[in-house]
Design a protein around this motif. Sequence first.
Motif, PDB file in Angstrom:
ATOM      1  N   UNK A  18      -5.258   2.340  -0.400  1.00  0.00           N
ATOM      2  CA  UNK A  18      -5.508   3.640  -0.291  1.00  0.00           C
ATOM      3  C   UNK A  18      -4.384   4.534  -0.047  1.00  0.00           C
ATOM      4  N   UNK A  19      -4.017   5.571  -1.032  1.00  0.00           N
ATOM      5  CA  UNK A  19      -2.904   6.251  -0.883  1.00  0.00           C
ATOM      6  C   UNK A  19      -3.231   7.725  -0.143  1.00  0.00           C
TER       7      UNK A  19
ATOM      8  N   UNK B 165       0.242   4.618 -13.274  1.00  0.00           N
ATOM      9  CA  UNK B 165       0.097   5.227 -11.939  1.00  0.00           C
ATOM     10  C   UNK B 165       0.576   4.565 -10.926  1.00  0.00           C
ATOM     11  N   UNK B 166       0.492   3.197 -10.909  1.00  0.00           N
ATOM     12  CA  UNK B 166       1.052   2.599  -9.692  1.00  0.00           C
ATOM     13  C   UNK B 166       2.491   2.629  -9.434  1.00  0.00           C
ATOM     14  N   UNK B 167       3.370   2.550 -10.622  1.00  0.00           N
ATOM     15  CA  UNK B 167       4.774   2.375 -10.538  1.00  0.00           C
ATOM     16  C   UNK B 167       5.063   3.938  -9.972  1.00  0.00           C
ATOM     17  N   UNK B 168       4.597   4.938 -10.477  1.00  0.00           N
ATOM     18  CA  UNK B 168       4.878   6.402  -9.638  1.00  0.00           C
ATOM     19  C   UNK B 168       4.497   6.484  -8.318  1.00  0.00           C
ATOM     20  N   UNK B 169       3.159   5.853  -8.059  1.00  0.00           N
ATOM     21  CA  UNK B 169       3.057   5.859  -6.577  1.00  0.00           C
ATOM     22  C   UNK B 169       4.098   5.053  -5.998  1.00  0.00           C
TER      23      UNK B 169
ATOM     24  N   UNK C  55       9.174   8.298   0.545  1.00  0.00           N
ATOM     25  CA  UNK C  55       8.694   8.926   1.729  1.00  0.00           C
ATOM     26  C   UNK C  55       7.564   9.936   1.608  1.00  0.00           C
ATOM     27  N   UNK C  56       7.221  10.067   0.201  1.00  0.00           N
ATOM     28  CA  UNK C  56       6.264  11.349   0.051  1.00  0.00           C
ATOM     29  C   UNK C  56       4.653  10.989   0.167  1.00  0.00           C
ATOM     30  N   UNK C  57       4.461   9.630  -0.301  1.00  0.00           N
ATOM     31  CA  UNK C  57       3.189   9.021  -0.229  1.00  0.00           C
ATOM     32  C   UNK C  57       3.254   7.798   0.656  1.00  0.00           C
ATOM     33  N   UNK C  58       2.245   7.493   1.455  1.00  0.00           N
ATOM     34  CA  UNK C  58       1.973   6.468   2.314  1.00  0.00           C
ATOM     35  C   UNK C  58       0.682   5.639   1.891  1.00  0.00           C
ATOM     36  N   UNK C  59       0.571   4.387   2.133  1.00  0.00           N
ATOM     37  CA  UNK C  59      -0.341   3.517   1.700  1.00  0.00           C
ATOM     38  C   UNK C  59      -1.293   2.987   3.046  1.00  0.00           C
ATOM     39  N   UNK C  60      -2.399   2.517   2.963  1.00  0.00           N
ATOM     40  CA  UNK C  60      -3.245   1.930   3.590  1.00  0.00           C
ATOM     41  C   UNK C  60      -3.930   0.880   3.289  1.00  0.00           C
ATOM     42  N   UNK C  61      -3.467  -0.418   3.025  1.00  0.00           N
ATOM     43  CA  UNK C  61      -4.447  -1.504   2.581  1.00  0.00           C
ATOM     44  C   UNK C  61      -5.538  -1.837   3.262  1.00  0.00           C
ATOM     45  N   UNK C  62      -6.734  -1.680   2.603  1.00  0.00           N
ATOM     46  CA  UNK C  62      -7.910  -2.130   3.406  1.00  0.00           C
ATOM     47  C   UNK C  62      -8.493  -3.431   3.039  1.00  0.00           C
TER      48      UNK C  62
ATOM     49  N   UNK D  54       6.467  11.751 -11.466  1.00  0.00           N
ATOM     50  CA  UNK D  54       6.239  11.679  -9.969  1.00  0.00           C
ATOM     51  C   UNK D  54       5.614  13.075  -9.594  1.00  0.00           C
ATOM     52  N   UNK D  55       6.210  13.980 -10.038  1.00  0.00           N
ATOM     53  CA  UNK D  55       5.696  15.320  -9.830  1.00  0.00           C
ATOM     54  C   UNK D  55       4.130  15.684 -10.070  1.00  0.00           C
ATOM     55  N   UNK D  56       3.824  15.072 -11.570  1.00  0.00           N
ATOM     56  CA  UNK D  56       2.532  15.228 -11.652  1.00  0.00           C
ATOM     57  C   UNK D  56       1.533  14.463 -10.850  1.00  0.00           C
TER      58      UNK D  56
END
Length: 251
Positions: free
Chosen positions: A80-81, A56-60, A67-74, A23-25
């Motif tokens: 979008x992340x 990548x999707x699993x880590x995101x 609560x570190x990353x948020x998403x915006x589905x278009x 996740x850090x990477x």
Amino acid sequence: MSLPPWISEQLPENGRVNTKLTQRHVVETMYQSDRPFFSLQQIQQRLKPDVSKVTVRNRLDDLEDRGIVATDPLADSLTLYYIDHPESEWPLSPAGERALNRESAETGNPFREFLQHPLVNRVFREELLRSIAWAAIGLFGWAILVSSSGQLPATIWTVVGLPILTWASLTVGTIGVRLMTGNNLRVQSTEGLDTISLGGVVLGGFWAVFLIVVLDWSPLVTSGLYLFVTATYLVFYKRVIRPRFDASVED
């Protein structure tokens, strides 16, 4: 470029060397890139080329749960992340992020923030616990050397001062190495753990021989004590240390 504390303190510890992608990477890649948001493919292209989109999707997803990353589905096929900065409900542009970081740096106390950093707190806590072993080695080792050597008289400086100096040097040294290099100074494979345990058993045997041959301790009592300590440690190692270590390196 190091991650800000509000991100670092939420990331899990990962001491495993063969982890495909942490996740850090992922979050470091996003944080260091000069753009406010990313698609899954854009993040994958910036990471290791052999990492799949699923990984990548699993880590995101893990980062979103923290609560570190948020998403915006278009659309149905496009999401979008972006890094979910606590001071902004929208993806931050690089200029906006630099402005917020600069403002935080100007209003804070750098030394106080350094001491309160989660990584620094963890290093101090772990190394002070580990220093109990350094204290025991210093007391026991110097006591034997002072009692068996004619060059070291038994004074307050040799009996108390040398063990304290040994403890302080090793403790300050390990803290300094970890803070400067980022190395955890931990065994990260079961083979390494087995090797260190075997080395400890062999070293204990040398100490037992030293006590018997040089200091003229009772061979029966010394050998019995060595065998008892060794057997107790091996049982504890097999039932407690090894299972906990195996569990800590699993995904």
